[in-house]
Design a protein around this motif. Structure first.
Motif, PDB file in Angstrom:
ATOM      1  N   UNK A  99       0.817  -1.218   0.000  1.00 20.72           N
ATOM      2  CA  UNK A  99       0.000   0.000   0.000  1.00 20.72           C
ATOM      3  C   UNK A  99       0.849   1.266   0.000  1.00 20.72           C
ATOM      4  N   UNK A 100       1.936   1.267   0.777  1.00 24.15           N
ATOM      5  CA  UNK A 100       2.757   2.472   0.890  1.00 24.15           C
ATOM      6  C   UNK A 100       3.352   2.861  -0.468  1.00 24.15           C
ATOM      7  N   UNK A 101       3.872   1.862  -1.179  1.00 23.65           N
ATOM      8  CA  UNK A 101       4.433   2.118  -2.510  1.00 23.65           C
ATOM      9  C   UNK A 101       3.339   2.605  -3.463  1.00 23.65           C
ATOM     10  N   UNK A 102       2.157   1.991  -3.350  1.00 22.67           N
ATOM     11  CA  UNK A 102       1.049   2.391  -4.229  1.00 22.67           C
ATOM     12  C   UNK A 102       0.640   3.838  -3.960  1.00 22.67           C
ATOM     13  N   UNK A 103       0.611   4.211  -2.670  1.00 25.44           N
ATOM     14  CA  UNK A 103       0.250   5.591  -2.313  1.00 25.44           C
ATOM     15  C   UNK A 103       1.258   6.546  -2.935  1.00 25.44           C
ATOM     16  N   UNK A 104       2.554   6.217  -2.819  1.00 27.04           N
ATOM     17  CA  UNK A 104       3.599   7.059  -3.405  1.00 27.04           C
ATOM     18  C   UNK A 104       3.426   7.210  -4.904  1.00 27.04           C
TER      19      UNK A 104
END
Ligand SMILES: [Zn+2]
Length: 207
Positions: A196-201
């Protein structure tokens, strides 16, 4: 030797599923035959339930439970979502990964696969025409599409699809921002398996 017809029929159908070859399909058919009667009954009724009570959203093609006369899914029906942004994804599981980030508030479009410049037959199953019509139709409403995010896997097929869609959307001459969601996702990687964190970025840094 030839196998009984029902076995052949089921394994032939299963062999059409993604990732299953004829041999694995046959193995799976035998596996199903060995299940107890209860499990077999439940499997049949669950499949019937799935096919009868789930429809595809008329706008974005995400499945939803068709309890009423409604033709749109929960996301497309939600007035608090941003109806001027469409995020194009290859498949349902990509949508689910993006929803899990809780960062994206626009709408989606499930393409149903990726564009191919070799196999035109495959392209017929994609919802590309529907996407273009949806964008065109929106121009006549008070919520015209202003941005299309191409959230396709950074693979050669994904890039080709994004390229093709970008051209079609630009040809509409509608002042639509087209952005790509690739930053942060490794080349050849998959949105579905990206955290999720990478996707948010990559959502926030889209360009
Ligand atoms: Zn929908």
């Amino acid at each position: 030797m030839s196998l009984p017809k029902p076995i052949e029929q089921v394994s032939k159908l299963l062999a059409q599923l993604p990732g299953l070859g004829p041999r694995q399909a046959l193995r799976l058919t035998f596996y199903l035959l060995h299940q107890d009667k209860e499990t077999q009954k439940l499997l049949v009724s669950s499949l019937t339930n799935l096919f009868q009570n789930i429809s595809l959203c008329q706008d974005c093609f995400f499945p939803f439970e068709n309890k009423t006369e409604e033709v749109l899914c929960d996301i497309c029906r939600n007035p608090s979502r941003d109806h001027t942004t469409i995020c194009v994804v290859e498949k349902e599981t990509d949508l689910l990964s993006l929803e899990k980030t809780n960062k994206y508030r626009g709408l989606y479009q499930i393409l149903g696969g990726l564009y191919s410049n070799i196999d035109d037959n495959k392209n017929k199953n994609l919802t590309i025409n529907q996407l273009i019509n949806r964008i065109k139709k929106s121009a006549k409403t008070n919520k015209p599409i202003r941005e299309v995010i191409l959230a396709l896997n950074p693979t050669s097929e994904g890039n080709l699809t994004a390229f093709h869609l970008e051209k079609l959307i630009r040809d509409l001459n509608m002042k639509i921002k087209i952005s790509r969601l690739a930053r942060g996702i490794p080349t050849g990687g998959e949105i579905e398996f990206t955290d999720s964190e990478t996707l948010i970025n990559s959502l926030e840094g889209r360009k």
